[in-house]
Design a protein around this motif. Structure first.
Motif, PDB file in Angstrom:
ATOM      1  N   VAL A 145     -18.896  56.173  55.224  1.00 15.54           N
ATOM      2  CA  VAL A 145     -17.871  57.113  55.431  1.00 15.54           C
ATOM      3  C   VAL A 145     -16.547  55.857  56.076  1.00 15.54           C
ATOM      4  N   LEU A 146     -17.013  54.965  56.183  1.00 20.81           N
ATOM      5  CA  LEU A 146     -16.397  53.560  56.549  1.00 20.81           C
ATOM      6  C   LEU A 146     -15.660  53.094  54.723  1.00 20.81           C
ATOM      7  N   ALA A 147     -16.508  52.861  53.756  1.00 25.03           N
ATOM      8  CA  ALA A 147     -15.721  53.019  52.950  1.00 25.03           C
ATOM      9  C   ALA A 147     -15.094  53.632  52.184  1.00 25.03           C
ATOM     10  N   ILE A 148     -14.409  54.861  52.325  1.00 23.00           N
ATOM     11  CA  ILE A 148     -14.302  56.035  52.448  1.00 23.00           C
ATOM     12  C   ILE A 148     -12.282  55.889  53.652  1.00 23.00           C
ATOM     13  N   ARG A 149     -12.546  55.777  54.383  1.00 20.69           N
ATOM     14  CA  ARG A 149     -12.119  55.704  55.513  1.00 20.69           C
ATOM     15  C   ARG A 149     -11.021  54.413  55.179  1.00 20.69           C
ATOM     16  N   LEU A 150     -11.698  53.660  54.655  1.00 17.33           N
ATOM     17  CA  LEU A 150     -10.521  52.716  54.063  1.00 17.33           C
ATOM     18  C   LEU A 150      -9.864  52.411  52.904  1.00 17.33           C
ATOM     19  N   VAL A 151     -10.171  53.375  52.049  1.00 13.11           N
ATOM     20  CA  VAL A 151      -9.272  53.415  51.062  1.00 13.11           C
ATOM     21  C   VAL A 151      -8.403  54.547  51.121  1.00 13.11           C
ATOM     22  N   ASP A 152      -8.619  55.539  52.417  1.00 15.74           N
ATOM     23  CA  ASP A 152      -7.126  56.848  52.244  1.00 15.74           C
ATOM     24  C   ASP A 152      -6.157  56.000  53.360  1.00 15.74           C
ATOM     25  N   ARG A 153      -6.975  55.082  54.605  1.00 20.25           N
ATOM     26  CA  ARG A 153      -6.150  54.128  54.595  1.00 20.25           C
ATOM     27  C   ARG A 153      -4.896  52.566  53.963  1.00 20.25           C
ATOM     28  N   VAL A 154      -6.260  52.477  52.377  1.00 19.16           N
ATOM     29  CA  VAL A 154      -5.346  51.585  51.880  1.00 19.16           C
ATOM     30  C   VAL A 154      -4.139  53.160  51.019  1.00 19.16           C
ATOM     31  N   GLY A 155      -3.953  53.823  50.980  1.00 16.70           N
ATOM     32  CA  GLY A 155      -2.771  55.071  50.773  1.00 16.70           C
ATOM     33  C   GLY A 155      -2.066  55.556  52.032  1.00 16.70           C
ATOM     34  N   LYS A 156      -2.439  55.016  52.782  1.00 16.40           N
ATOM     35  CA  LYS A 156      -1.384  54.990  54.214  1.00 16.40           C
ATOM     36  C   LYS A 156      -0.513  53.973  53.953  1.00 16.40           C
ATOM     37  N   GLY A 157      -1.616  52.842  54.143  1.00 16.02           N
ATOM     38  CA  GLY A 157      -0.182  51.612  54.149  1.00 16.02           C
ATOM     39  C   GLY A 157       0.127  50.995  52.948  1.00 16.02           C
TER      40      GLY A 157
END
Length: 415
Positions: free
Chosen positions: A117-129
């Motif tokens: 979940v951490l890995a998925i959330r980090l990539v998700d937030r990469v998109g937001k960034g």
């Protein structure tokens, strides 16, 4: 010949008509944010329970996941904003950011551990960034300065409306259709895909013109101090966002408000409804608040919002009844209506068009980094002393930030 009065915080004007309705990029970007937030908020309210109850992770791991994700997003906004200024193109980064997040976000349904979940959330937030700063810069470039606050307010209203719709979709799937939580996560792919489609088809690139590199009339005349992407950001930009960073240090996660509401007797089953009420008020107040900043100036609206924030936090400190929690949440939503659009419009006012991506990148990065210790400090004060002390400390920091920002307001008679 009669001289034109100086433009001040109280009289923003660019000489263009103030008639306004959302269209073009303003409407398209608002629709994209609405759909994206609906997708995100289908998952967000369920994620902590999924992590702890289904995957068996610790509460500390939940905090680590969210804290790390937001930190990554904040730092990437700085890089993507700077790059969008260098290449003078915003749309490719906007589309890429929304696409990455929309593809990765529903994969939480497949996760078998907290680390996944951490890995998925980090990539998700990469998109937001990637998308955040270029999107704000494009939005600022798509409206005249006299309508900028309203445009940002309208965009935030759409974003908050998505935050209302998302949990309601999740609730309908869980209660109405009896879907398992993992299946509900897949539903988030639908509004996410629609958001990317709208971004690709309807968002239009707007390049910086030579005229926009020259001094222009603005609520912040100092915006023309730097005229090239390689020049340093104006000093007035840094002085303008410094009080925002201070305010953020006292602006902890809203999860603490939910905990306080539970202390006051709000039933667990009603907590999602309390969250919906908050976002309804945010959505309803954002466009009027942004429009007021066009008429009255950015800083006066920000100061008013921060003072109201301090009053709400003081209210939570001394509240003793359940109904007070509902009332305070409703008033708290108005804080965002007064400040969110006004802050972003002020950032756009303080720099020339060619530097707005960089400016929004710094704005998001600094506030994102400041938000991390804010919640840690608030929670520590709550644990060591009491919730009342923590809320009063947050109110005090907000007052200090308000005074700092108020000292920057230029009277009408100052040239």
């Amino acid at each position: 010949m009669k001289k034109t009065p100086p433009v001040t915080d109280a009289t923003p004007d660019d000489g263009q008509t103030t008639s306004w309705r959302p269209r073009g990029n303003v409407l398209a970007l608002a629709a994209v944010s609405f759909l994206t937030d609906a997708s995100s908020e289908i998952i967000a309210p369920l994620l902590p329970l999924f992590l702890v109850g289904t995957l068996g992770t610790s509460v500390r791991m939940v905090g680590l996941i969210e804290g790390a994700a937001e930190a990554v997003a904040a730092l990437l906004k700085l890089a993507s904003g700077w790059w969008s200024d260098r290449v003078a193109r915003r749309k490719p980064l906007i589309v890429a950011g929304y696409t990455i997040a929309s593809v990765v976000r529903p994969l939480v349904a497949l996760a078998q551990s907290g680390s996944q979940v951490l890995a998925i959330r980090l990539v998700d937030r990469v998109g937001k960034g990637i998308r955040g700063a270029p999107r704000d810069a494009l939005l600022a470039a798509s409206v005249p300065v006299a309508q900028r606050g309203r445009a940002f307010g309208f965009h935030r209203a759409a974003d908050h409306a998505g935050a209302v719709v998302g949990p309601l979709i999740a609730l309908a799937c869980l209660q109405g259709l009896g879907m398992p939580v993992r299946h509900v996560f897949w539903v988030a792919a639908v509004p996410g895909a629609l958001a990317v489609l709208v971004a690709v088809v309807f968002v239009r690139e707007r390049r910086v013109t030579p005229a926009e590199l020259k001094p222009v009339a603005s609520p912040e005349p100092v915006a023309a101090q730097a005229t090239a992407t390689k020049a340093p950001l104006p000093r007035t930009f840094w002085s303008g966002i410094a009080p925002m960073v201070l305010f953020t240090l006292g602006n902890s996660t809203d999860a603490f408000l939910l905990l306080r509401a539970a202390q006051l007797g709000v039933a667990t089953a009603l907590i999602p409804l309390l969250w919906v009420v908050l976002h309804l008020v945010k959505s309803a107040s954002s466009t009027p608040g942004g429009a007021l900043s066009d008429r009255l100036g950015r800083r006066p609206l920000i100061v008013a919002g921060w003072v109201l924030y301090a009053a709400v936090y003081a209210g939570f400190a001394f509240a003793e009844a359940q109904w007070q929690a509902w009332a305070l949440f409703a008033v708290y939503g108005a804080v965002f209506g007064l400040t969110e659009g006004s802050e972003k419009a002020l950032v756009a006012d303080l720099v020339p068009a060619a530097q707005r991506g960089t400016a929004f990148g710094w704005y998001h990065a600094l506030l994102g980094v400041a938000a991390l210790p804010a919640s840690v400090l608030f929670g520590s004060v709550w644990d060591v002393w009491s919730s009342r002390t923590a809320f009063l400390a947050g109110a005090g920091i907000a007052i200090l930030a308000s005074v700092w920002m108020a000292l920057q307001i230029r009277p009408r008679w100052v040239v």
